[in-house]
Design an enzyme around this catalytic site. Structure first.
Site, short mmCIF file in Angstrom:
data_model
loop_
_atom_site.label_atom_id
_atom_site.label_comp_id
_atom_site.label_asym_id
_atom_site.label_seq_id
_atom_site.Cartn_x
_atom_site.Cartn_y
_atom_site.Cartn_z
N HIS A 297 -18.61 26.60 8.34
CA HIS A 297 -18.96 25.39 7.61
C HIS A 297 -19.87 25.63 6.41
CE1 HIS A 297 -17.23 22.14 10.03
NE2 HIS A 297 -17.44 22.91 11.07
N LYS A 482 -26.87 11.87 2.20
CA LYS A 482 -26.48 13.11 2.87
C LYS A 482 -27.76 13.82 3.31
CE LYS A 482 -24.38 14.24 -0.92
NZ LYS A 482 -23.05 14.60 -0.41
N ARG A 483 -27.59 14.91 4.03
CA ARG A 483 -28.75 15.70 4.43
C ARG A 483 -29.53 16.14 3.20
NH1 ARG A 483 -28.79 21.26 5.49
NH2 ARG A 483 -26.52 21.25 5.27
N LYS A 488 -27.98 20.50 -2.48
CA LYS A 488 -27.29 19.21 -2.66
C LYS A 488 -27.86 18.45 -3.86
CE LYS A 488 -26.11 18.86 2.25
NZ LYS A 488 -24.64 18.75 2.23
N THR A 590 -18.02 15.50 3.57
CA THR A 590 -17.15 14.46 4.13
C THR A 590 -17.59 13.08 3.64
OG1 THR A 590 -18.51 14.47 6.14
CG2 THR A 590 -16.44 15.70 6.20
N LYS A 594 -15.43 9.50 2.53
CA LYS A 594 -15.69 8.13 3.00
C LYS A 594 -15.82 7.18 1.81
CE LYS A 594 -18.02 10.31 6.83
NZ LYS A 594 -19.28 10.98 7.19
#
Length: 749
Positions: A297, A482-483, A488, A590, A594
């Site tokens: 992942h 998100k995390r 990110k 992901t 969504k």
């Protein structure tokens, strides 16, 4: 139980004087009995999904939807004077941290929905992921006692408990079965650790702090605990059915390792076969090679687990001895393949004083898969380059997906009903039919605009209720949820907001359509930089939201305790999804899927599944910016000077300098100065701005402003949004699971 019996029992339910919790438990128990009455016999061949996390979310609404009784339940309760939405106060079972755990939950949902026999194995954490509070802008972690409302959606299986042995303790693993409803009823089996106080710590918290030896040992115990319980159970079931014949084990059992956390299951299976059933070592290895598959992942080094050999030897001496023996066997095999000494070292299970879980999974795994086209390409060409050279047949791509049942049908009833009305309801059982919406986009644009406005209203009402911030209904919604991790690049979004804020204040940005930026994220408790970014965003939010000149133009919201239920509201109400990771680092994502499914455009880099989103929905219907992987690699090799960029770009300098010029207080912690240094000086373990925030910032701001300008022709922008929804079927986890089933697990419906 027949459907009519469930409906009649629900109609006869006495609701007078009962609390929301009482009703929740009673209705859940009725639905549970109804759902389990349709359970089928176990399949001959099953797949087992081993995962440290299962971020299930709230079960109540999703299970009623899966059982096909949600609307009846809603109507019956309404007749009794009860709004079904009162059950939203029942909080999520937060047994996961982010995409990894949510993906696992989506996979189980899709497998049940498709009638495929996939069972899950994990840990029944007492507290799960922490509840997040924001105090003076800082993240504060609070215990999340998710079981305080009861747990009607699981069954304790006392008679099936097992023993897991460590050198210094013996732990009882008690299974709790969570049914997953669909065309068949599958099971997520979560193990709870019982025994003395030390034993019970194993299933107390998700991801305990591992910055001490004690913390590392606890994490190691967790990973071995659920892996050993799962494998031990599967072997025992096989023996009951076939005796001590194991040459057919892999014909009936396929085990998928969700990242490196459950990889010790490989060693456990070989240990049981050789020690308890006297299977030859080489034969046991072959059985393991036919049984296990591995999903990678991430390419981030910190997530590619390497366990200290001393720690494994201390509490799992048998596993240590077996891993050393396996390493010796691996070296012999690699020498037969004429690998060089350097190549053997790259693929080695063991290197001085540590074991590589990723290398063990790649060596034994029947297949190794990435989770997006770019990610799999990086695995082949970089991370596992040498293994791919010698074992090319192992490597596959399985682009991630999400379940449309939760992430469209449940969270966006209004859009789902519009799709039904436009192309029929067949898409609900065959998501590929969703593409039929493409030929009706212009006709339904006006209705879509009304639906998006309603989902925004619902989201803003929820935010006002939970955060105390009022947002005007007409605002554009940009969301980054998100995390929290540096790669990110939530920090880049914070800088972009500051630059837009300055442009609005000094008049250089004109004709700006009112907008809100919504963040939702949790940082690992010991991740100091991530927590500093949360503080920085909250300081920006405080400044912007308190500025009366900005009141009708710009708002910033950092939602507290972001979870699946919050996500259901945000993805449905968002106009632009911010997916801005440094190219090459986000394996898939992901959240991007969504948002796409719910009619948001993607504003992002060419990273992870963004690439496939653009391929399917069209680059013209999304907003792409920033350096791509090749350019990032060139910058790394040829050199990159963020300080020179700051000297030539006054806006960037303004935004970055706000970390140290007194604009925002950091509570005298020095954390903002540390963020500034990370960008301009670097650290002992990295060069300045190693995630290329400043390099991509200008393009990001331009993309945000382009979205703002385009949105002002609401119909044209709605066509872009609908184009994303109409082409999102590929990102259903139904498609992903079908691919796993046909290419890896070989399951039958």
């Amino acid at each position: 139980m027949e459907r009519t019996e469930f409906i009649n029992q629900l109609k006869g339910l006495d609701t007078d004087g009962k609390t929301t919790i009482d009703l929740y438990n009673e209705i859940s128990s009725l639905a549970m009995n109804y759902g389990l009455s349709g359970a089928k016999e176990p399949a001959d061949r099953n797949a087992y999904y081993l995962s440290m996390e299962f971020l299930i979310g709230r079960s109540f609404f999703n299970n009623l939807l899966e059982l096909g009784v949600l609307e009846e339940t809603r109507n019956i309760l309404a007749q009794k004077g009860i709004d079904i939405n009162v059950f939203e106060e029942i909080e999520d079972a937060a047994l996961g941290n982010g995409g990894l755990g949510r993906l696992a939950a989506c996979f189980l949902d899709s497998a049940a929905g498709l009638g495929l026999p996939l069972q899950g194995y994990g840990i029944r954490y007492k507290y799960g992921l922490f509840k997040q509070a924001i105090v003076n802008g800082f993240q504060v972690e609070l215990p999340d006692d998710w079981q305080r409302f009861g747990d009607p959606w699981s069954q304790r299986k006392e008679e099936e408990k097992r023993t897991v042995k460590f050198a210094d303790m013996t732990v009882t693993a008690v299974p709790y079965d969570v049914p997953v409803f669909g065309k068949r009823v599958n099971v997520l089996r979560l193990w709870q650790a019982e025994g003395n106080a030390d034993a019970e710590k194993i299933s107390e918290y998700l991801y305990p702090a591992d910055d001490t030896e004690e913390g590392k040992l606890l994490r190691l115990r967790q990973e071995y605990f659920f892996s050993a319980a799962a494998v031990g159970e599967l072997v025992e079931k096989h023996v009951k059915k076939f005796g001590k014949r194991f040459d057919n084990f892999a014909l009936y059992d396929a085990i998928q390792l969700n990242d490196t956390h459950p990889v010790l299951a490989i060693a456990e299976l070989i240990k049981i076969l050789t020690a308890d059933y006297k299977v030859r070592f080489s034969a046991a290895i072959q059985i393991a090679k036919e049984t296990f598959s591995y999903t990678n992942h991430t390419v981030m080094p910190e997530a590619l687990e390497c366990w200290s050999a001393d720690l494994i030897k201390k509490i799992l001496p048998d596993i240590y001895a077996l891993l050393m023996k396996l390493y010796s066997k691996q070296k012999k095999e690699l020498k037969k393949l004429h690998c060089t000494r350097g190549e053997i070292s790259e693929m080695a299970i063991y290197s001085p004083k540590k074991f590589s879980m990723a290398n063990l999974a790649v060596f034994i795994g029947n297949t190794v898969n990435g989770v997006a086209k770019l990610h799999t390409k990086i695995l082949k060409n970089d991370l596992f380059k040498t293994a791919y050279k010698y074992y090319p047949e192992k490597f596959q791509n399985k682009t991630n997906g999400i379940t449309q049942r939760r992430w469209l049908m449940l969270c966006n009833r209004e859009l789902s009903e519009l799709i039904d009305k436009t192309i029929g309801a067949e898409w609900r059982s065959d998501i590929s039919k969703l593409s039929g919406l493409n030929s009706h986009i212009e006709r339904v644009a006006d209705e879509f605009i009304k639906i998006k406005a309603e989902k925004k209203r619902q989201l803003f009402e929820y935010i006002e209720q939970h955060e105390g911030i009022k947002i005007p209904d007409h605002f554009i919604v940009y969301a980054q949820v998100k995390r929290l991790h540096e790669y990110k690049r939530q920090l880049m979004t914070a800088f972009a907001i500051l630059e837009i804020y300055k442009g609005l204040k000094d008049g250089t940005i004109k004709n700006f359509y009112p907008s809100v930026f919504i963040f939702g994220a949790k940082s690992a408790p010991s991740y100091k930089r991530a927590k500093a970014i949360i503080k920085f965003i909250n300081e920006i939010a405080g400044k912007v939201n308190a500025d009366e000149e900005m009141n009708g133009l710009l708002k910033v919201v950092f939602v507290q305790n972001y979870n699946v239920s919050y996500a259901e509201k945000i993805v449905a109400g968002t106009d632009a999804s911010l997916q801005v990771s440094t190219a090459g680092l986000e394996a898939s994502g992901t959240g991007n899927m969504k948002f796409m499914m719910n009619g948001a455009v993607t504003c992002g880099t060419m990273d992870g599944a963004n690439i496939e989103i653009v391929e399917l929905a069209g680059r013209e219907n999304n907003y792409i910016f920033g350096a791509e992987v090749d350019e990032i690699e060139r910058l790394k090799s040829e050199g990159y000077d963020p300080c020179a960029l700051l000297k030539t770009n006054a806006l960037h300098n303004y935004a970055v300098s706000s970390l140290i010029d007194g604009t925002f207080p950091d509570g005298d912690t020095g954390c903002f100065k540390e963020l500034y240094d990370a960008l301009t000086v670097g650290a002992s373990w990295h060069k300045p701005d190693h995630y290329f925030v400043l390099h991509d910032l200008e393009g990001f701001v331009k993309a945000l402003l382009k979205i703002n300008a385009d949105y002002q022709d609401r119909t044209v922008f709605a066509l872009k949004q609908l184009k994303n929804t109409a082409n999102s079927a590929y990102f259903s986890s139904d498609r992903t699971i079908e691919e796993y089933s046909s290419c890896i697990w070989k399951l039958k419906k």
